[in-house]
Design a protein around this motif. Structure first.
Motif, PDB file in Angstrom:
ATOM      1  N   MET A   1     -42.165 -33.048  16.898  1.00  0.00           N
ATOM      2  CA  MET A   1     -42.150 -34.473  16.116  1.00  0.00           C
ATOM      3  C   MET A   1     -40.055 -34.899  17.476  1.00  0.00           C
ATOM      4  N   THR A   2     -40.196 -36.081  16.913  1.00  0.00           N
ATOM      5  CA  THR A   2     -38.863 -36.816  17.907  1.00  0.00           C
ATOM      6  C   THR A   2     -37.883 -36.463  16.743  1.00  0.00           C
ATOM      7  N   ALA A   3     -37.111 -36.195  16.820  1.00  0.00           N
ATOM      8  CA  ALA A   3     -35.876 -35.712  15.987  1.00  0.00           C
ATOM      9  C   ALA A   3     -35.616 -36.742  14.728  1.00  0.00           C
ATOM     10  N   LEU A   4     -35.653 -37.035  13.424  1.00  0.00           N
ATOM     11  CA  LEU A   4     -35.108 -38.613  12.605  1.00  0.00           C
ATOM     12  C   LEU A   4     -33.804 -38.146  12.101  1.00  0.00           C
ATOM     13  N   ARG A   5     -33.234 -38.748  12.037  1.00  0.00           N
ATOM     14  CA  ARG A   5     -31.215 -38.718  11.210  1.00  0.00           C
ATOM     15  C   ARG A   5     -31.305 -39.901  10.405  1.00  0.00           C
ATOM     16  N   VAL A   6     -30.338 -39.445   9.876  1.00  0.00           N
ATOM     17  CA  VAL A   6     -30.124 -40.493   8.451  1.00  0.00           C
ATOM     18  C   VAL A   6     -28.498 -40.442   8.667  1.00  0.00           C
ATOM     19  N   ASP A   7     -28.418 -41.925   8.698  1.00  0.00           N
ATOM     20  CA  ASP A   7     -26.782 -42.026   8.809  1.00  0.00           C
ATOM     21  C   ASP A   7     -26.252 -42.339   7.811  1.00  0.00           C
ATOM     22  N   ALA A   8     -24.861 -41.743   7.504  1.00  0.00           N
ATOM     23  CA  ALA A   8     -24.482 -42.000   6.134  1.00  0.00           C
ATOM     24  C   ALA A   8     -23.149 -43.514   6.124  1.00  0.00           C
ATOM     25  N   ALA A   9     -22.453 -43.454   7.447  1.00  0.00           N
ATOM     26  CA  ALA A   9     -22.281 -44.985   7.154  1.00  0.00           C
ATOM     27  C   ALA A   9     -23.507 -46.372   7.173  1.00  0.00           C
ATOM     28  N   ASP A  10     -24.346 -46.188   8.056  1.00  0.00           N
ATOM     29  CA  ASP A  10     -25.581 -47.302   7.825  1.00  0.00           C
ATOM     30  C   ASP A  10     -25.643 -47.594   6.060  1.00  0.00           C
ATOM     31  N   PRO A  11     -25.119 -49.421   6.368  1.00  0.00           N
ATOM     32  CA  PRO A  11     -25.386 -48.979   4.741  1.00  0.00           C
ATOM     33  C   PRO A  11     -27.069 -49.320   4.269  1.00  0.00           C
ATOM     34  N   THR A  12     -28.161 -48.951   5.352  1.00  0.00           N
ATOM     35  CA  THR A  12     -29.476 -49.366   4.606  1.00  0.00           C
ATOM     36  C   THR A  12     -29.821 -47.744   4.047  1.00  0.00           C
ATOM     37  N   PRO A  13     -30.434 -48.121   2.697  1.00  0.00           N
ATOM     38  CA  PRO A  13     -31.217 -47.047   2.213  1.00  0.00           C
ATOM     39  C   PRO A  13     -31.305 -45.315   2.870  1.00  0.00           C
ATOM     40  N   PRO A  14     -30.873 -44.051   2.315  1.00  0.00           N
ATOM     41  CA  PRO A  14     -31.860 -43.693   3.442  1.00  0.00           C
ATOM     42  C   PRO A  14     -33.389 -43.114   3.279  1.00  0.00           C
ATOM     43  N   TYR A  15     -34.114 -44.065   2.340  1.00  0.00           N
ATOM     44  CA  TYR A  15     -35.120 -43.684   2.617  1.00  0.00           C
ATOM     45  C   TYR A  15     -35.627 -44.564   3.472  1.00  0.00           C
ATOM     46  N   GLU A  16     -34.778 -45.877   3.805  1.00  0.00           N
ATOM     47  CA  GLU A  16     -35.688 -46.563   4.930  1.00  0.00           C
ATOM     48  C   GLU A  16     -35.326 -46.893   5.493  1.00  0.00           C
ATOM     49  N   GLN A  17     -34.398 -45.837   6.115  1.00  0.00           N
ATOM     50  CA  GLN A  17     -34.048 -45.618   7.620  1.00  0.00           C
ATOM     51  C   GLN A  17     -34.800 -44.683   7.959  1.00  0.00           C
ATOM     52  N   ILE A  18     -35.810 -43.526   7.155  1.00  0.00           N
ATOM     53  CA  ILE A  18     -36.787 -42.455   7.586  1.00  0.00           C
ATOM     54  C   ILE A  18     -37.702 -42.673   7.833  1.00  0.00           C
ATOM     55  N   ARG A  19     -38.033 -44.028   6.730  1.00  0.00           N
ATOM     56  CA  ARG A  19     -39.373 -44.484   6.402  1.00  0.00           C
ATOM     57  C   ARG A  19     -39.950 -45.894   8.746  1.00  0.00           C
ATOM     58  N   ARG A  20     -38.637 -46.161   8.100  1.00  0.00           N
ATOM     59  CA  ARG A  20     -38.963 -47.053   9.567  1.00  0.00           C
ATOM     60  C   ARG A  20     -38.834 -46.240  11.159  1.00  0.00           C
ATOM     61  N   GLN A  21     -37.846 -45.029  10.761  1.00  0.00           N
ATOM     62  CA  GLN A  21     -38.439 -43.954  11.946  1.00  0.00           C
ATOM     63  C   GLN A  21     -39.563 -43.414  11.945  1.00  0.00           C
ATOM     64  N   LEU A  22     -40.276 -43.127  11.026  1.00  0.00           N
ATOM     65  CA  LEU A  22     -41.159 -42.756  10.999  1.00  0.00           C
ATOM     66  C   LEU A  22     -42.324 -43.861  11.425  1.00  0.00           C
ATOM     67  N   ALA A  23     -42.127 -44.985  10.671  1.00  0.00           N
ATOM     68  CA  ALA A  23     -43.306 -46.159  11.225  1.00  0.00           C
ATOM     69  C   ALA A  23     -43.011 -46.064  12.895  1.00  0.00           C
ATOM     70  N   LEU A  24     -41.553 -46.299  13.270  1.00  0.00           N
ATOM     71  CA  LEU A  24     -41.322 -46.451  14.566  1.00  0.00           C
ATOM     72  C   LEU A  24     -42.491 -45.069  15.467  1.00  0.00           C
ATOM     73  N   LEU A  25     -41.954 -43.979  15.171  1.00  0.00           N
ATOM     74  CA  LEU A  25     -42.289 -43.371  15.703  1.00  0.00           C
ATOM     75  C   LEU A  25     -44.510 -43.641  16.294  1.00  0.00           C
ATOM     76  N   ILE A  26     -44.984 -43.401  14.913  1.00  0.00           N
ATOM     77  CA  ILE A  26     -46.398 -43.963  15.135  1.00  0.00           C
ATOM     78  C   ILE A  26     -46.696 -45.026  15.411  1.00  0.00           C
ATOM     79  N   ASP A  27     -45.381 -46.474  15.748  1.00  0.00           N
ATOM     80  CA  ASP A  27     -46.083 -47.655  16.519  1.00  0.00           C
ATOM     81  C   ASP A  27     -46.233 -46.933  17.607  1.00  0.00           C
TER      82      ASP A  27
END
Length: 121
Positions: A1-27
């Motif tokens: 699986m492609t590496a996921l990452r959480v960017d602490a500087a991103d104002p997006t909540p960490p759970y949403e960053q993870i969800r968005r990246q996984l959804a993209l990998l599935i899409d």
């Protein structure tokens, strides 16, 4: 699986960053039907976030129909129907923006890239 990452500087909540990246990998098909996702604890440790953060991302993905979780079978990618026409273009655009953000691009970078791809620059 492609590496996921959480960017602490991103104002997006960490759970949403993870969800968005996984959804993209599935899409995009990088995660295919039936593929098992890491356990909540494993992914939380890898990303250095609380297990509840990963658990929320998984719940959101399950609610959106991306994955299903079963006891002893773990969390696996569900079969998804591909969108068609304009909705597919919207889906591609959302995926592009999400991926660009994981690479650190801001809105201006995304716009400039799209303009270049459209031959406008």
């Amino acid at each position: 699986m492609t590496a996921l990452r959480v960017d602490a500087a991103d104002p997006t909540p960490p759970y949403e960053q993870i969800r968005r990246q996984l959804a993209l990998l599935i899409d995009t098909g990088e995660l295919g039907q039936g593929e098992r996702l890491p356990t909540v604890r494993q992914l939380a440790g890898d990303l250095q976030v609380a297990p509840g953060t990963v658990s929320r991302a998984f719940r959101e993905l399950e609610a959106a129909g991306y994955v299903e979780t079963r006891r002893a079978a773990g969390t696996r990618v569900k079969a998804r129907q591909r969108p068609s026409g304009a909705s597919e273009i919207d889906s591609l655009a959302k995926g592009f923006v999400a991926r660009a953000r994981t690479l650190g691009a801001d809105s201006d970078d995304v716009r400039a890239s799209l303009e270049k791809a459209l031959g406008r620059s």
